[in-house]
Write a protein that holds these residues in place. Structure first.
Motif, mmCIF file in Angstrom:
data_model
loop_
_atom_site.group_PDB
_atom_site.id
_atom_site.type_symbol
_atom_site.label_atom_id
_atom_site.label_comp_id
_atom_site.label_asym_id
_atom_site.label_seq_id
_atom_site.Cartn_x
_atom_site.Cartn_y
_atom_site.Cartn_z
ATOM 1 N N PRO A 1 0.833 -1.210 0.000
ATOM 2 C CA PRO A 1 0.000 0.000 0.000
ATOM 3 C C PRO A 1 0.869 1.263 0.000
ATOM 4 O O PRO A 1 2.004 1.253 0.488
ATOM 5 N N ASP A 2 0.297 2.331 -0.534
ATOM 6 C CA ASP A 2 0.971 3.632 -0.494
ATOM 7 C C ASP A 2 0.613 4.400 0.782
ATOM 8 O O ASP A 2 1.336 5.316 1.179
ATOM 9 N N HIS A 3 -0.528 4.030 1.390
ATOM 10 C CA HIS A 3 -1.024 4.796 2.530
ATOM 11 C C HIS A 3 -1.985 3.914 3.328
ATOM 12 O O HIS A 3 -2.760 3.153 2.743
ATOM 13 N N ILE A 4 -1.927 3.999 4.655
ATOM 14 C CA ILE A 4 -2.843 3.245 5.521
ATOM 15 C C ILE A 4 -3.757 4.227 6.245
ATOM 16 O O ILE A 4 -3.294 5.224 6.810
ATOM 17 N N LEU A 5 -5.059 3.947 6.220
ATOM 18 C CA LEU A 5 -6.044 4.703 6.987
ATOM 19 C C LEU A 5 -6.484 3.843 8.169
ATOM 20 O O LEU A 5 -6.782 2.663 7.998
ATOM 21 N N ILE A 6 -6.523 4.421 9.362
ATOM 22 C CA ILE A 6 -6.952 3.682 10.553
ATOM 23 C C ILE A 6 -8.176 4.357 11.138
ATOM 24 O O ILE A 6 -8.122 5.521 11.546
ATOM 25 N N GLU A 7 -9.295 3.623 11.158
ATOM 26 C CA GLU A 7 -10.508 4.117 11.805
ATOM 27 C C GLU A 7 -10.569 3.538 13.216
ATOM 28 O O GLU A 7 -10.711 2.325 13.391
ATOM 29 N N THR A 8 -10.431 4.376 14.227
ATOM 30 C CA THR A 8 -10.492 3.895 15.608
ATOM 31 C C THR A 8 -11.944 3.681 16.023
ATOM 32 O O THR A 8 -12.870 4.196 15.394
ATOM 33 N N SER A 9 -12.130 2.926 17.103
ATOM 34 C CA SER A 9 -13.468 2.826 17.676
ATOM 35 C C SER A 9 -13.796 4.163 18.342
ATOM 36 O O SER A 9 -12.911 4.977 18.631
ATOM 37 N N GLY A 10 -15.085 4.391 18.602
ATOM 38 C CA GLY A 10 -15.498 5.649 19.210
ATOM 39 C C GLY A 10 -14.986 5.853 20.619
ATOM 40 O O GLY A 10 -15.003 6.973 21.133
ATOM 41 N N LEU A 11 -14.495 4.788 21.253
ATOM 42 C CA LEU A 11 -14.024 4.893 22.637
ATOM 43 C C LEU A 11 -12.503 4.905 22.741
ATOM 44 O O LEU A 11 -11.962 5.004 23.833
ATOM 45 N N ALA A 12 -11.831 4.776 21.614
ATOM 46 C CA ALA A 12 -10.371 4.689 21.647
ATOM 47 C C ALA A 12 -9.742 6.030 22.024
ATOM 48 O O ALA A 12 -10.142 7.086 21.543
ATOM 49 N N LEU A 13 -8.745 5.969 22.889
ATOM 50 C CA LEU A 13 -7.941 7.144 23.221
ATOM 51 C C LEU A 13 -6.784 7.193 22.227
ATOM 52 O O LEU A 13 -5.985 6.261 22.167
ATOM 53 N N ASN B 1 -25.017 9.675 19.795
ATOM 54 C CA ASN B 1 -25.926 8.722 20.421
ATOM 55 C C ASN B 1 -25.230 8.132 21.640
ATOM 56 O O ASN B 1 -24.489 7.150 21.540
ATOM 57 N N VAL B 2 -25.450 8.753 22.787
ATOM 58 C CA VAL B 2 -24.758 8.350 24.016
ATOM 59 C C VAL B 2 -25.115 6.917 24.392
ATOM 60 O O VAL B 2 -24.266 6.140 24.841
ATOM 61 N N ALA B 3 -26.377 6.532 24.201
ATOM 62 C CA ALA B 3 -26.804 5.167 24.540
ATOM 63 C C ALA B 3 -26.047 4.140 23.708
ATOM 64 O O ALA B 3 -25.652 3.082 24.212
ATOM 65 N N ALA B 4 -25.845 4.435 22.428
ATOM 66 C CA ALA B 4 -25.108 3.514 21.558
ATOM 67 C C ALA B 4 -23.652 3.397 22.001
ATOM 68 O O ALA B 4 -23.066 2.309 21.967
ATOM 69 N N VAL B 5 -23.067 4.501 22.427
ATOM 70 C CA VAL B 5 -21.684 4.473 22.912
ATOM 71 C C VAL B 5 -21.595 3.673 24.207
ATOM 72 O O VAL B 5 -20.660 2.894 24.416
ATOM 73 N N ASP B 6 -22.594 3.848 25.092
ATOM 74 C CA ASP B 6 -22.619 3.067 26.336
ATOM 75 C C ASP B 6 -22.740 1.575 26.037
ATOM 76 O O ASP B 6 -22.102 0.740 26.686
#
Length: 207
Positions: free
Chosen positions: A96-108, A147-152
């Motif tokens: 690959p020429d480039h990597i994209l990383i999508e973190t989870s919504g809770l990742a620091l 959506n706070v409930a979805a994150v919880d």
């Protein structure tokens, strides 16, 4: 390997529902001639984001270049999941020429960014930027997540999660690490909501 030969990585962060997958899908479909690879930090029985992205795979980002980390929050599973996945992507032919990383919504983001200093990969990759997506309406309302409930529920489902960080602190971490901050869903926030969201973000990220 010189810095110029290192594989660039862009980290895309933001809460569940902020628009990360939509952004990555756009980048996959408009690769500007680059061969992309994507790491999706989805967990649970059904990797919805990963399946969405694989469904729009194209020659510059084929399905085999899209990998899911399904064992939990990326910042809590760095050694077990993240490093081997990055090594596998770097071993692909063609590379690959480039990597994209999508973190989870809770990742620091900070622990994840520190992982790029691991001896096995630090000479081979470089972080070229962190993009934080912020839902304008949610930030203006002080909810931070749309959506706070979805994150919880996401938090409850992740057995590997080793931090009980409040949403406000996760948001602060995402913003403080970001090189680019994208306000999303601005049509729902209106002019006043956008202005308030901008003021909240500027307070967290004076630079």
């Amino acid at each position: 390997m010189s810095d110029l030969a290192k594989l660039p990585v862009t980290v895309i962060t933001g809460f569940l529902g902020a628009g990360k997958t939509t952004l990555i899908r756009h980048l996959i479909q408009n690769p500007q001639g680059k061969r992309l690879a994507v790491v999706v930090n989805e967990f649970g029985d059904v990797g919805v984001d990963g399946e969405i992205l694989k469904s729009c795979a194209i020659p510059d980002c084929p399905a085999e270049n899209i990998m899911e980390l399904s064992n939990g929050c990326i910042c809590c599973t760095v050694a077990d999941d993240f490093i081997p996945t990055i090594e596998a992507l770097m071993a692909l032919e063609p590379r690959p020429d480039h990597i994209l990383i999508e973190t989870s919504g809770l990742a620091l983001p900070k622990p994840l960014l520190k992982a790029f200093d691991w001896p096995d990969i630090r000479s081979k990759i470089t972080v070229d930027g962190v993009i934080a997506l912020a839902d304008a309406e949610a930030v203006a309302d002080g909810r931070f997540a749309p959506n706070v409930a979805a994150v919880d529920a996401q938090r409850e489902a992740d057995d590997s999660l080793d931090h009980e960080t409040p949403l406000s602190e996760v948001f602060e971490d995402q913003i403080s690490c970001a090189d680019i901050i994208l306000l999303t869903k601005t049509d729902l926030a209106g002019a006043d909501g956008i202005a308030k969201a901008r003021s909240v973000i500027e307070a967290e990220s004076p630079r």
